[in-house]
Design a protein around this motif. Structure first.
Motif, PDB file in Angstrom:
ATOM      1  N   ILE A 142       8.927  45.460   5.108  1.00  0.00           N
ATOM      2  CA  ILE A 142       9.948  44.671   5.799  1.00  0.00           C
ATOM      3  C   ILE A 142       9.672  44.630   7.301  1.00  0.00           C
ATOM      4  O   ILE A 142       9.923  43.609   7.962  1.00  0.00           O
ATOM      5  N   PHE A 143       9.121  45.718   7.849  1.00  0.00           N
ATOM      6  CA  PHE A 143       8.721  45.708   9.258  1.00  0.00           C
ATOM      7  C   PHE A 143       7.594  44.713   9.500  1.00  0.00           C
ATOM      8  O   PHE A 143       7.576  44.021  10.526  1.00  0.00           O
ATOM      9  N   PHE A 144       6.640  44.642   8.570  1.00  0.00           N
ATOM     10  CA  PHE A 144       5.522  43.707   8.729  1.00  0.00           C
ATOM     11  C   PHE A 144       6.035  42.273   8.783  1.00  0.00           C
ATOM     12  O   PHE A 144       5.624  41.473   9.634  1.00  0.00           O
ATOM     13  N   ILE A 145       6.949  41.936   7.859  1.00  0.00           N
ATOM     14  CA  ILE A 145       7.475  40.569   7.817  1.00  0.00           C
ATOM     15  C   ILE A 145       8.279  40.257   9.082  1.00  0.00           C
ATOM     16  O   ILE A 145       8.155  39.176   9.662  1.00  0.00           O
ATOM     17  N   PHE A 146       9.076  41.224   9.524  1.00  0.00           N
ATOM     18  CA  PHE A 146      10.001  40.955  10.627  1.00  0.00           C
ATOM     19  C   PHE A 146       9.345  41.066  12.002  1.00  0.00           C
ATOM     20  O   PHE A 146       9.652  40.283  12.908  1.00  0.00           O
ATOM     21  N   PHE A 147       8.424  42.038  12.161  1.00  0.00           N
ATOM     22  CA  PHE A 147       7.854  42.281  13.484  1.00  0.00           C
ATOM     23  C   PHE A 147       6.438  41.750  13.661  1.00  0.00           C
ATOM     24  O   PHE A 147       6.044  41.376  14.769  1.00  0.00           O
ATOM     25  N   ALA A 148       5.637  41.731  12.563  1.00  0.00           N
ATOM     26  CA  ALA A 148       4.239  41.322  12.682  1.00  0.00           C
ATOM     27  C   ALA A 148       4.047  39.810  12.507  1.00  0.00           C
ATOM     28  O   ALA A 148       3.258  39.196  13.223  1.00  0.00           O
ATOM     29  N   LEU A 149       4.761  39.212  11.549  1.00  0.00           N
ATOM     30  CA  LEU A 149       4.576  37.782  11.313  1.00  0.00           C
ATOM     31  C   LEU A 149       4.910  36.908  12.520  1.00  0.00           C
ATOM     32  O   LEU A 149       4.278  35.859  12.708  1.00  0.00           O
ATOM     33  N   LEU A 158       3.988  37.295  15.403  1.00  0.00           N
ATOM     34  CA  LEU A 158       2.757  37.191  16.186  1.00  0.00           C
ATOM     35  C   LEU A 158       1.879  36.068  15.675  1.00  0.00           C
ATOM     36  O   LEU A 158       1.027  35.544  16.401  1.00  0.00           O
ATOM     37  N   ALA A 159       2.092  35.681  14.394  1.00  0.00           N
ATOM     38  CA  ALA A 159       1.359  34.559  13.809  1.00  0.00           C
ATOM     39  C   ALA A 159       2.185  33.283  13.843  1.00  0.00           C
ATOM     40  O   ALA A 159       1.821  32.280  13.227  1.00  0.00           O
ATOM     41  N   GLY A 160       3.325  33.325  14.542  1.00  0.00           N
ATOM     42  CA  GLY A 160       4.168  32.142  14.680  1.00  0.00           C
ATOM     43  C   GLY A 160       5.228  31.982  13.615  1.00  0.00           C
ATOM     44  O   GLY A 160       5.905  30.957  13.564  1.00  0.00           O
ATOM     45  N   VAL A 161       5.401  32.989  12.748  1.00  0.00           N
ATOM     46  CA  VAL A 161       6.406  32.919  11.677  1.00  0.00           C
ATOM     47  C   VAL A 161       7.577  33.815  12.062  1.00  0.00           C
ATOM     48  O   VAL A 161       7.466  35.046  12.014  1.00  0.00           O
ATOM     49  N   ARG A 162       8.681  33.210  12.440  1.00  0.00           N
ATOM     50  CA  ARG A 162       9.860  33.970  12.852  1.00  0.00           C
ATOM     51  C   ARG A 162      10.993  33.752  11.857  1.00  0.00           C
ATOM     52  O   ARG A 162      11.360  32.624  11.568  1.00  0.00           O
TER      53      ARG A 162
END
Length: 221
Positions: free
Chosen positions: A72-79, A81-85
């Motif tokens: 869930i951290f990857f989806i919320f905090f990392a994505l 950075l790839a333009g997916v908010r």
């Protein structure tokens, strides 16, 4: 030692009720997405596509061997950075669906593989294509066989919603933390929340049991 005081629970009960409804919403949405992913994943694994099978197997291994909190951290905090908010609620639903879907794939696959191969051969003899055989001949009896396991997985998914408070998704545990921070009545707050989670789990178990008795019961003469 301070005396117990549950009056704070009565005062803040509307907030707890809204948090409970939000938890139910997250759980049901996550279950629905997990089932879609589970059925689709098994269908892809049976499709004969090597690439498709590799993608599904890789997805299952990644999800099953990493903590839900990291996912869930990857989806919320990392994505981002790839333009997916995504907002916290959408992130929570997607994370729950992906996590539950990976386990659903393995559960459903086990049920599908328990169906005798003769059933598939009979479908082919009747002129059905692979998609029709999977949907009409294999999937229903397989779901009947593994329905209790799916129910247990979905109860676990419901309890996993509490982790979604880590990204500030609105649900019961987040409400409990806020009330605890305002009142410092930790025992009363979390005792009540524990009881609510138990009640929610029993309610969903009863609902799933009712659905199973209707959807997968054998016809009687």
């Amino acid at each position: 030692m301070n005396a117990l005081d549950f009056s704070v629970i009565l005062e803040r009960w509307p907030e707890l009720l809204r948090g409970t409804m939000a938890t139910l919403g997250l759980a049901l949405a996550g279950m629905a997405l997990a089932m879609i992913i589970g059925v689709a994943g098994v269908a892809i694994r049976r499709s004969g596509s090597r690439i498709g099978r590799a993608v599904v197997v890789g997805f299952v291994e990644i999800i099953r061997n990493t903590p839900f909190l990291v996912q869930i951290f990857f989806i919320f905090f990392a994505l981002p950075l790839a333009g997916v908010r995504l907002n916290p609620t959408t992130t929570a639903i997607i994370a729950l669906g992906l996590n539950g879907g990976a386990y659903a794939i393995e559960i459903i696959r086990g049920g599908v593989e328990s169906i005798p191969r003769g059933q598939t051969e009979a479908g082919l003899a009747l002129g059905l294509h692979q998609g029709e055989i999977f949907r009409m001949i294999i999937l229903r009896p397989a779901l009947r066989a593994i329905y209790p396991s799916l129910c247990s997985q979905f109860i676990l998914l419901t309890l996993t919603t509490s982790i979604c408070t880590s990204i500030s998704a609105y649900e019961l545990t987040q409400v409990a933390q806020r009330i605890d921070g305002d009142t410092f009545r930790s025992f009363e707050v979390y005792f009540t929340v524990t009881a609510i989670y138990l009640a929610v789990s029993w309610m969903i178990m009863a609902l799933l049991g009712f659905i199973g008795s209707r959807a997968f019961s054998y016809p009687t003469r």
